[in-house]
Write a protein that holds these residues in place. Sequence first.
Motif, PDB file in Angstrom:
ATOM      1  N   PRO A 107      -6.394  11.999  -1.228  1.00  0.00           N
ATOM      2  CA  PRO A 107      -5.538  11.201  -0.353  1.00  0.00           C
ATOM      3  C   PRO A 107      -4.072  11.571  -0.515  1.00  0.00           C
ATOM      4  O   PRO A 107      -3.575  11.685  -1.631  1.00  0.00           O
ATOM      5  N   GLN A 108      -3.385  11.750   0.619  1.00  0.00           N
ATOM      6  CA  GLN A 108      -2.010  12.228   0.600  1.00  0.00           C
ATOM      7  C   GLN A 108      -1.062  11.367  -0.230  1.00  0.00           C
ATOM      8  O   GLN A 108      -0.178  11.897  -0.904  1.00  0.00           O
ATOM      9  N   PRO A 109      -1.152  10.019  -0.227  1.00  0.00           N
ATOM     10  CA  PRO A 109      -0.200   9.236  -0.998  1.00  0.00           C
ATOM     11  C   PRO A 109      -0.207   9.513  -2.485  1.00  0.00           C
ATOM     12  O   PRO A 109       0.746   9.191  -3.183  1.00  0.00           O
TER      13      PRO A 109
ATOM     14  N   ASP B 285       2.097   8.483  -9.060  1.00  0.00           N
ATOM     15  CA  ASP B 285       1.065   7.737  -9.763  1.00  0.00           C
ATOM     16  C   ASP B 285       0.584   6.606  -8.860  1.00  0.00           C
ATOM     17  O   ASP B 285       1.058   6.438  -7.736  1.00  0.00           O
ATOM     18  N   LEU B 286      -0.358   5.811  -9.366  1.00  0.00           N
ATOM     19  CA  LEU B 286      -1.032   4.846  -8.515  1.00  0.00           C
ATOM     20  C   LEU B 286      -0.080   3.809  -7.929  1.00  0.00           C
ATOM     21  O   LEU B 286      -0.117   3.526  -6.732  1.00  0.00           O
ATOM     22  N   GLN B 287       0.799   3.213  -8.763  1.00  0.00           N
ATOM     23  CA  GLN B 287       1.664   2.157  -8.245  1.00  0.00           C
ATOM     24  C   GLN B 287       2.645   2.686  -7.195  1.00  0.00           C
ATOM     25  O   GLN B 287       2.953   2.015  -6.210  1.00  0.00           O
ATOM     26  N   VAL B 288       3.114   3.923  -7.372  1.00  0.00           N
ATOM     27  CA  VAL B 288       4.001   4.513  -6.368  1.00  0.00           C
ATOM     28  C   VAL B 288       3.236   4.770  -5.071  1.00  0.00           C
ATOM     29  O   VAL B 288       3.740   4.531  -3.968  1.00  0.00           O
ATOM     30  N   ALA B 289       2.001   5.259  -5.193  1.00  0.00           N
ATOM     31  CA  ALA B 289       1.189   5.536  -4.004  1.00  0.00           C
ATOM     32  C   ALA B 289       0.885   4.254  -3.233  1.00  0.00           C
ATOM     33  O   ALA B 289       0.933   4.228  -2.003  1.00  0.00           O
TER      34      ALA B 289
ATOM     35  N   ILE C 117      -9.239   3.630  -6.401  1.00  0.00           N
ATOM     36  CA  ILE C 117      -8.494   2.387  -6.174  1.00  0.00           C
ATOM     37  C   ILE C 117      -7.610   2.522  -4.941  1.00  0.00           C
ATOM     38  O   ILE C 117      -7.489   1.599  -4.127  1.00  0.00           O
ATOM     39  N   LEU C 118      -6.987   3.684  -4.773  1.00  0.00           N
ATOM     40  CA  LEU C 118      -6.152   3.905  -3.596  1.00  0.00           C
ATOM     41  C   LEU C 118      -6.984   3.875  -2.317  1.00  0.00           C
ATOM     42  O   LEU C 118      -6.587   3.287  -1.316  1.00  0.00           O
TER      43      LEU C 118
ATOM     44  N   GLN D 145     -16.719  -2.086  -1.246  1.00  0.00           N
ATOM     45  CA  GLN D 145     -17.577  -2.608  -2.308  1.00  0.00           C
ATOM     46  C   GLN D 145     -18.330  -1.483  -3.015  1.00  0.00           C
ATOM     47  O   GLN D 145     -18.439  -1.466  -4.247  1.00  0.00           O
ATOM     48  N   ARG D 146     -18.819  -0.509  -2.242  1.00  0.00           N
ATOM     49  CA  ARG D 146     -19.517   0.625  -2.850  1.00  0.00           C
ATOM     50  C   ARG D 146     -18.572   1.431  -3.732  1.00  0.00           C
ATOM     51  O   ARG D 146     -18.958   1.884  -4.821  1.00  0.00           O
ATOM     52  N   ARG D 147     -17.350   1.620  -3.278  1.00  0.00           N
ATOM     53  CA  ARG D 147     -16.389   2.362  -4.094  1.00  0.00           C
ATOM     54  C   ARG D 147     -16.085   1.612  -5.387  1.00  0.00           C
ATOM     55  O   ARG D 147     -15.940   2.233  -6.449  1.00  0.00           O
ATOM     56  N   ALA D 148     -15.955   0.292  -5.298  1.00  0.00           N
ATOM     57  CA  ALA D 148     -15.688  -0.496  -6.505  1.00  0.00           C
ATOM     58  C   ALA D 148     -16.848  -0.387  -7.487  1.00  0.00           C
ATOM     59  O   ALA D 148     -16.647  -0.222  -8.704  1.00  0.00           O
TER      60      ALA D 148
END
Length: 382
Positions: free
Chosen positions: A242-244, A249-253, A286-287, A345-348
């Motif tokens: 994913p581009q973001p 890092d995760l919080q910035v994305a 998570i993203l 849900q599947r990803r989680a």
Amino acid sequence: MAKVKTSLATLNRIEHVLAWGLHLLITVLLILVCWRASHWGVWVLSFAYGIVYVLGVVPNPPFKSHRLLWFALLSVLWASLIWDGPEPAYLVFPMFFLIVLITSPLRSALIVALLTAIAIATLAMHLGFSVGVVTGPILGAIIAWVLGISFQLLAQTLKELVDARATAIRASKSAGEQAERARIAGEIHDTVAQGLSSIQMLLHAAEKRIEDPQALAQVRLARETTANNLAETRNIIAALQPQPLVGADLQVALARLASTTPLGQRLSFEVDGVPRALPDDLEAEILRIAQTLVGNVLRHAEATSAKMTLTYQDDQVLLDVIDDGRGFDVADVLRTPSVGLPTAQRRAEKIGGSLIIESTPGHGTGISVRVPHTTTSQGTGS
């Protein structure tokens, strides 16, 4: 995108019809003025009025940057006409609409009031003072001003809605493309990359047991070729992420994701707890879940505001997305075939987490994703 083009075309047609209606009204009134004219000077002034009006409404008009000057010239010509008889006074009604469309509401109200006073004085001079002479122009001025302002507000609202729809479509398309890229990256990682990694390990083990120099050289070449192909495959996987997350890092994305939606600042993002590094694959999942949940808010919730929170706890990481939209019956939605929530849900579940939905029709929705991850967890992207 076709719906956006249709909306723009509809808005343009409305403006086109209203503009031509105004042109027709002024033309009819000028013909009436000429028909009732008492001398040739009225014809000259009427012709001059028509020329000035046309110069202000043609494509690329010479008065494009000087609309108030254009209206001032029309007003001078109108004031010159009204001394001949009562008919030119009726030209003031389309002029009410013109001034509303070219200047601010307050300034247009003052100019409309001035023109109304002149029209009343002129009609009283020609027809005598009466209740109709006073109330007619006043009521016409009020109606014209209110309708003109209402049309401006309506046009502005429609344009904002069209822009918002176009932005939402672009965001939805982008999210769909990123989701597909992420799916392909996951498939390559789980099949090709893992297979090449296993082959490399087997060749490395076989290399230690082979004594024949020629066979050893061939196995070593095969292992090196496999390693090169594995490295290239990982580069492809990285390019499909994913581009973001690129360079962030995760919080910035997540902050970047929140700031680029049609809700703008009405979708807030907060980080709670002490941020820590997570495995690359965990951050990516998570993203992707966040993209799905935010996409649902934009497409279905009809929310005026929303909030996304990333929480770091000692034993888990939480992602919460809350909106004040229309809400829904959770049981009914889960029974209905859909893509968004089941995918999230599947990803989680894929990363050992869970997805909890709380929603009531008419009272918004809150979705929490809980992913186990202790502060001592070690993880690196593969």
